[in-house]
Design an enzyme around this catalytic site. Structure first.
Site, short mmCIF file in Angstrom:
data_model
loop_
_atom_site.label_atom_id
_atom_site.label_comp_id
_atom_site.label_asym_id
_atom_site.label_seq_id
_atom_site.Cartn_x
_atom_site.Cartn_y
_atom_site.Cartn_z
N ASP A 295 -56.80 2.29 162.22
CA ASP A 295 -58.02 3.95 162.56
C ASP A 295 -58.64 2.80 163.62
OD1 ASP A 295 -59.54 1.75 160.67
OD2 ASP A 295 -60.10 4.00 159.38
N ASP A 297 -63.41 2.69 163.64
CA ASP A 297 -64.60 3.13 162.80
C ASP A 297 -65.96 2.73 163.26
OD1 ASP A 297 -62.90 2.48 159.97
OD2 ASP A 297 -62.36 1.10 160.97
N ASP A 385 -62.98 7.39 161.55
CA ASP A 385 -63.49 7.40 160.58
C ASP A 385 -65.08 7.43 160.82
OD1 ASP A 385 -61.62 7.14 158.90
OD2 ASP A 385 -61.69 4.68 158.17
N1 CTP Z 1 -64.69 0.72 153.77
C1 CTP Z 1 -65.93 0.59 152.71
N2 CTP Z 1 -65.67 1.61 152.25
C2 CTP Z 1 -64.83 2.87 152.55
C3 CTP Z 1 -63.73 2.94 153.27
C4 CTP Z 1 -63.65 1.67 154.15
O1 CTP Z 1 -66.60 -0.53 152.49
N3 CTP Z 1 -64.65 3.41 151.62
C5 CTP Z 1 -65.50 -1.16 155.04
C6 CTP Z 1 -63.94 -1.97 153.87
O2 CTP Z 1 -64.81 -3.02 153.62
C7 CTP Z 1 -63.43 -2.35 155.54
C8 CTP Z 1 -64.08 -1.30 156.86
O3 CTP Z 1 -65.03 -0.49 156.09
O4 CTP Z 1 -63.11 -4.08 155.47
C9 CTP Z 1 -62.86 -0.78 157.35
O5 CTP Z 1 -62.34 -0.01 156.52
P1 CTP Z 1 -60.64 0.16 156.99
O6 CTP Z 1 -60.93 1.35 158.18
O7 CTP Z 1 -60.57 0.79 155.80
O8 CTP Z 1 -59.75 -1.73 157.21
P2 CTP Z 1 -60.55 -2.07 158.85
O9 CTP Z 1 -60.81 -3.79 158.46
O10 CTP Z 1 -60.86 -1.63 159.70
O11 CTP Z 1 -58.48 -2.62 159.02
P3 CTP Z 1 -57.78 -1.14 160.59
O12 CTP Z 1 -57.88 -1.83 161.40
O13 CTP Z 1 -56.56 -1.95 159.67
O14 CTP Z 1 -58.46 -0.40 160.59
MN MN Z 2 -61.67 3.10 158.40
MN MN Z 3 -60.28 0.18 160.55
#
Ligand code: CTP
Ligand code: MN
Ligand code: MN
Length: 461
Positions: A295, A297, A385
């Site tokens: 995704d 963020d 997100d």
């Molecule tokens: N996070 C958090 N609380 C949440 C969701 C996410 O603290 N409810 C933090 C996590 O520490 C995560 C970061 O936000 O490292 C981003 O989340 P996510 O998108 O799930 O992971 P990514 O590290 O961005 O991996 P990807 O590249 O696959 O999206």
């Molecule tokens: Mn995310």
């Molecule tokens: Mn992410």
């Protein structure tokens, strides 16, 4: 399934396939072949196009010229059997690799040297995932840590003894590493890859909105495929899962850095439309320099306290009016400083946030290349997100949402055990003075912890 999912040698090989990509071939001595089995057709197309755009030569057929065979989630024995059937002999200049070599090469923008850790890291991640599926958080974390340590090694492992000096490698991980050193593969990992429960759980939990609990309950009801789930009358999907299945083709493909940049412009436009003084920052994996994510963020900074509450609903309305909103789950802020610090590790923070699926216009070039059905659409569904913390919490929220999850966990642990301070996405609390420590930047937080600043791209392991 085996034979239908794999291209057969009888299929006529397209003439000079690699000229399909727009990029010129930069690395002539590397010819990549991606195994479709388990990887899936659309992901294979996506990865092939990506590699070509970076100057890699990708062959659609397994010819004698192929130097690097890349596979994802295949048990070694099955893969070797198949390669042998294809007449792909073992030779000096040929590599049969896991996808971690490929993704690292994409990040580096060049073919990285092949190392043993590419095999071991993937193997440990499979075991971590298997433990997670069966609810064993402890062992899961141990395998994740071990994989992460291998990933962060500056140089190739030369001999088995070197692994003994590595931190975070538990007995089980060490045993796996040893086996791979000696036999080239691990029987435990092969077993997991062939395990029906693991395979089914992996498939089901790849759907947005389907967690390990749901995946497991479907598995124990005897369901094994999406079709079975979707035609089972007693299963009622929630709104999130419905969207997950509806846009599965698109959102199961990784999001590229280019797509993330295009999304940033869209999000910024909407945010500034709503509040001209607000700013948008990329968080998550892309802030850590990753080339792909599941995704994108974003974290929104509003200048005045209180402005954060209204911004996300308004941004969602803006996306709706632009006809680019496919799914949204808005969660109102439940942030209350008087309830903090919280001593439990919490998966969710209390800030105003939303989980979205939005339409992203496809590049003309990509649309022409895309061979999947549904490519007639001029957009791709992408997971986004958004987080809108109060401005005085911004630094903590940014640190928390940058990740990686493993890094956050270790930083919190360090703060607690070494510094007597409680850190989460909202605050840093000093237990000795019973005070919340203010921070307007991430640098302030690291300083409070007595650490040198750790750059986002150093937070991957
Ligand atoms: N996070 C958090 N609380 C949440 C969701 C996410 O603290 N409810 C933090 C996590 O520490 C995560 C970061 O936000 O490292 C981003 O989340 P996510 O998108 O799930 O992971 P990514 O590290 O961005 O991996 P990807 O590249 O696959 O999206
Ligand atoms: Mn995310
Ligand atoms: Mn992410």
């Amino acid at each position: 399934m085996f034979s239908t999912a794999l291209p057969t040698r009888k299929r006529r090989r397209p003439e000079v396939t690699f000229t399909q990509g727009r990029g010129e071939v930069k690395f002539g001595d590397v010819k990549v072949y991606l195994v479709e089995r388990r990887m899936g057709k659309s992901r294979r197309n996506f990865l092939s196009n990506l590699a070509r755009s970076k100057g890699f030569c990708v062959d659609d057929a397994l010819s004698g010229n192929v130097t690097h065979v890349v596979s994802e989630g295949n048990a070694a024995q099955e893969l070797w059997n198949w390669l042998e059937e294809q007449g792909f002999g073992e030779m000096q200049d040929k590599h049969v690799l896991n996808v971690s070599w490929f993704t690292e090469s994409m990040s580096a923008g060049r073919p990285v040297p092949v190392e043993l850790r590419h095999y071991i890291q993937d193997a440990l991640e499979v075991l971590a995932e298997n433990m997670e599926f069966s609810g064993n958080q402890g062992p899961c974390l141990a395998f994740r840590r071990a994989a992460s340590v291998l990933k962060s090694l500056p140089a190739a492992l030369q001999c088995l003894e070197e692994t003994h000096r590595l931190p975070c490698l538990g007995e089980h991980s060490k045993a796996i590493v040893e086996e791979i050193f000696e036999c080239g593969s691990s029987s435990r990992v092969e077993e997991v890859l062939n395990d029906e429960k693991y395979r089914t759980m992996k498939l089901f939990s790849s759907v947005f909105g389907v967690g390990p609990k749901t995946a497991e309950s479907w598995y124990y009801r005897g369901l094994r495929t999406f079709e079975q789930v979707l035609t089972e009358p007693s299963i009622r999907l929630n709104r999130m899962q419905t969207a997950g299945f509806l846009f599965y083709e698109d959102i199961s493909k990784p999001v590229s850095r280019t797509e993330a940049s295009a999304l940033k412009i869209i999000v910024e436009e909407a945010v500034i439309y709503v509040n001209p003084h607000a700013t948008v920052n990329v968080a998550g994996g892309f802030r850590r320099g990753k080339e792909f994510g599941h995704d994108v963020d974003f974290i929104i900074k509003t200048p005045e306290p209180g402005q954060e509450d209204a911004i996300l609903p308004a941004v969602i309305e803006r996306f709706k009016s632009q006809n680019i909103l496919l799914y949204s789950d808005f969660q109102e802020s439940t942030f209350d400083l008087s309830q903090l610090p919280n001593h439990r590790f919490e998966a969710m923070d209390h800030f105003s946030k939303c989980f979205l699926i939005v339409k992203l216009k496809r590049e003309q070039e990509n649309r022409e290349r895309e061979t999947d059905k549904g490519a007639s659409r001029d957009w791709k569904a992408v997971r986004v997100d958004l987080l809108a913390p109060p401005v005085e919490r911004y630094a903590y929220a940014l640190l928390g949402w940058t990740g990686s999850t493993l890094f956050e966990r270790d930083l919190r642990r360090f703060a607690r055990l070494e510094r007597g301070k409680l850190l989460d996405n909202h605050v840093l609390y000093d237990k000795a003075t019973k005070a919340f420590l203010p921070a307007s930047t991430e640098e302030d937080i690291f300083a409070h912890l007595g650490l040198e600043f750790i750059e986002p791209w150093q937070r991957n392991a």
